[in-house]
Design an enzyme around this catalytic site. Structure first.
Site, mmCIF file in Angstrom:
data_model
loop_
_atom_site.group_PDB
_atom_site.id
_atom_site.type_symbol
_atom_site.label_atom_id
_atom_site.label_comp_id
_atom_site.label_asym_id
_atom_site.label_seq_id
_atom_site.Cartn_x
_atom_site.Cartn_y
_atom_site.Cartn_z
ATOM 1 N N LYS A 1 0.855 -1.185 0.000
ATOM 2 C CA LYS A 1 0.000 0.000 0.000
ATOM 3 C C LYS A 1 0.894 1.239 0.000
ATOM 4 C CE LYS A 1 -4.346 1.535 2.044
ATOM 5 N NZ LYS A 1 -5.498 1.202 2.884
ATOM 6 N N GLU B 1 -19.523 -5.246 9.915
ATOM 7 C CA GLU B 1 -20.496 -4.434 10.653
ATOM 8 C C GLU B 1 -21.553 -5.298 11.336
ATOM 9 O OE1 GLU B 1 -19.399 -3.678 7.591
ATOM 10 O OE2 GLU B 1 -18.421 -1.727 7.886
ATOM 11 N N ARG C 1 -25.340 -1.838 6.915
ATOM 12 C CA ARG C 1 -25.030 -3.246 6.679
ATOM 13 C C ARG C 1 -25.354 -4.119 7.886
ATOM 14 N NH1 ARG C 1 -19.893 -4.918 3.212
ATOM 15 N NH2 ARG C 1 -21.159 -3.898 1.661
#
Ligand SMILES: Cc1ncc(C[n+]2csc(CCOP(=O)(O)OP(=O)(O)O)c2C)c(N)n1
Ligand SMILES: CC(=O)[C@@H](O)[C@H](O)COP(=O)(O)O
Ligand SMILES: [Mg+2]
Length: 613
Positions: free
Chosen positions: A283, A369, A397
């Site tokens: 990343k 979630e 969600r």
């Protein structure tokens, strides 16, 4: 910025077909230009940076190996799609990204035929790509479908639901797992550890024969594997979790090695059935500050790339997120039963200090979630005091879990709902437009909306003490700048307050709408109530105001449909006062991305365009 001099290869690519005309040997040079272009552009516009820098080679290789847009690329989350936007005809527009009228920050179907699926929320890519693949075979269309999902995205249940289905129906589907060992924060969980073990090469030697066995059916890859000992080790590891789910597993391979990537993808594109390619990337690749601190460079404001992001000078007024973070630490110091839970949003939810100070009471559960809500419910059953810190948009969600696991059992879980209302550049996928509607209909759910920072702290305290489910929803960014007291005092439950007495009209303001309501009321001499509670509503106050005014106007940063104003309407109708109220809130359509202020204005929720009644 994209002139032929600075970007000799990139400036010739207005479409992936141009990319595919390049000899493979030119691709590494193109990657250098593309990375530089993305960095310079995002430094000027702000936006998601580190993920896109990490997927430059992967994006080039995918568009090179596949016949896009006929073949479908489905990006997960979509925050890494900047290189994809550049290669698919939007190079000149990248500088407008996330600005009003400019490119969206995520793939968006209306924006380009290359954006095959609208995203912003994570872990949908395998499901969507599977759906596309199944539809293609149903309709007799010959095309390849590829889902590109990160190791963070892979921690969500939906990703596994999709693998489970795809492995069962043996769909033609390639999943590229882009593993950089990072979510926004460090990736967490047993799955993450498992992926790391796959990367570490444990057992490669003994698995090598197995690898060869399968590779024999794929001559080009086998050939490649023979050439690169390093890759040979990782080309195929039998009996991975993915194989058990019915996927052929390939990798891990170096996601910055373009020749290997291209060859591997070309080969896998010729195969059928469910395949998973494990790609390892870094990343922030190619920009040292981002490589060193990918968390900081996940999403950035404008900055000078030569200098890197500079530390902000501490502001005298905290954001709502910071108010929450401080409250969480203070409350934890007072009550050892407090547990703080985040579904992969430690930084965004203001929990860094809490996580450091109370590591044994801090849980990052991954991008999960649903689980974050139910695990909190379980804790509450046993006497712990869970606080679920969650963005409004992501709580969507976990909705069934809020209903079934928390509300119906009246469990004392506190939801600290950040990013409620319009959030700005992330746009409609991230707007917290619906939480008041989807929470207000639930039995026993206490819902509060602070009008300022101190009220936020006191509401969190009130909700924490409440013997049942409670939610405090607050917007992105800063409030009006009210000093926050150290003391915590529970607010009178279900009570609002009159902030200004005026004539004829009374504005019933919920949360962030108090400030503009007061501004308008000053000019037009109207009464203003700070309602504080969306549920239970202060019925006494509302009925009193209805008696004393010609009209009530409710104001909220939530869709009007089913929102706080709806509760006021229902109450007035019960008392034969149905005609006495008008509602101002978010309209029944998405508000396109822009700054938070622009979006509020577009929605008619600023003091300027306030007065439709
Ligand atoms: C449902 C949902 N929860 C949380 C987020 C916030 N979020 C955006 S990107 C991200 C991390 C994704 O990690 P990964 O998939 O590994 O991609 P990377 O940034 O590492 O490339 C998170 C948690 C989201 N977009 N959607
Ligand atoms: C892609 C994604 O979902 C996150 O990176 C999100 O953009 C963060 O939003 P905030 O900047 O409001 O924390
Ligand atoms: Mg990742």
């Amino acid at each position: 910025m994209s002139d032929a001099h600075e970007y000799p290869l990139l400036s010739g690519i207005d479409d992936p077909s141009h990319l595919r005309e390049l000899p493979a040997s030119r691709l590494p040079a193109l990657a250098v230009e593309l990375r530089q272009f993305v960095l310079q552009s995002v430094a000027q516009s702000g936006g998601h940076l580190a993920a896109g820098l990490g997927t430059v080679e992967l994006t080039i290789a995918l568009h090179y190996a596949f016949d896009t847009p006929h073949d479908r690329l489905v990006w997960d989350v979509g925050h890494q799609c900047y290189p994809h936007k550049v290669l698919t005809g939007r190079r000149r527009l990248l500088s407008t990204i996330r600005q009003r009228g400019g490119l969206a920050g995520f793939p968006k179907r209306e924006e380009s035929e290359y954006d095959t699926f609208g995203v912003g929320h994570s872990s949908t890519s395998i499901s969507a790509a599977l759906g596309m693949s199944l539809a293609a075979s149903l309709l007799g269309v010959k095309r390849r479908t590829v889902a590109i999902i990160g190791d963070g995205g892979m921690t969500a249940g939906e990703a596994f639901e999709a693998l489970n289905h795809a492995g069962d129906v043996k769909a033609d589907l390639l999943v590229v797992l882009n593993d950089n060992e990072m979510s926004i924060s460090e990736n967490v969980g047993a799955l993450s550890s498992y992926l790391t073990r796959l990367l570490s090469g444990r057992g490669y030697a003994s698995l090598r024969d197995g690898g060869k066995r399968v590779l024999r059916h794929m001559p080009p890859i086998h050939e490649l594997a023979r050439r690169a000992e390093e890759h040979m080790k990782g080309m195929l590891v039998p009996s991975t979790l993915f194989e058990e789910l019915g996927f052929e597993y390939y990798g891990p391979i170096d996601g910055h090695d373009l020749p290997t990537l291209v060859k591997t993808l070309q080969n896998l594109g010729q195969q059928h059935g469910p395949r998973l390619l494990h790609v390892v990337t870094r990343k922030g690749k190619g920009y040292k500050p981002a490589e060193d601190n990918p968390i900081r460079y996940h999403g950035v404001s404008t900055f000078d790339p030569k200098q890197g992001l500079v530390s902000k000078t501490a502001s005298s007024t905290p954001s709502y997120t910071e108010v929450f973070g401080q409250w969480l630490c203070d409350m934890a110091a007072q009550d050892r039963r407090l547990v703080g839970i985040t579904p992969a949003m430690r930084e965004g939810s203001g929990m860094v200090k809490f996580a450091e100070t109370y590591p044994s009471r801090y849980y990052d559960v991954g991008i999960a979630e649903q689980h974050s809500v139910t695990v909190a419910a379980g804790m509450a059953c046993e006497g712990a005091k869970p606080v679920v810190a969650i963005y409004s948009t992501f709580l969507q969600r976990g909705y069934d879990q809020v209903v079934h696991d928390v509300a119906l059992q009246k469990l004392p879980v506190l939801f600290a709902i950040d990013r409620a209302g319009l959030v700005g550049p992330d746009g409609p996928t991230h707007a917290g437009s619906y939480d008041l509607s989807y929470l207000r209909c639930l039995p026993d759910m206490a819902i509060m909306a602070p009008a300022d920072e101190n009220e936020c702290r006191q509401m969190l305290y009130t909700g924490f003490l409440h013997d049942g489910p409670a939610a405090v929803r607050y917007p992105r960014g800063k409030g009006p700048g009210v000093p926050v007291t150290n003391e915590m005092e529970a607010l009178p439950f279900g009570k609002g307050e009159i902030r200004r007495e005026g004539k004829r009209l009374a504005l019933l303001a919920f949360g962030s709408m108090l400030a503009p309501a007061l501004e308008v009321a000053e000019k037009l001499d109207m009464t203003v109530a700070n309602m504080r509670f969306v549920k239970p509503l202060d019925e006494e106050l509302i009925l009193d105001l209805a008696q004393r005014h010609e009209l009530l106007v409710t104001l909220e940063e939530n869709v009007v449909a089913g929102g706080a104003g709806g509760g006021v309407s229902e109450l007035l109708a019960e008392h034969g006062l149905a005609g006495k109220v008008r509602h101002i809130g978010l309209p029944d359509c998405p508000i396109e991305h822009g700054s938070r202020e622009e979006m509020l204005a577009d929605a008619g929720l600023d003091a300027e365009v306030y007065w439709p009644v």
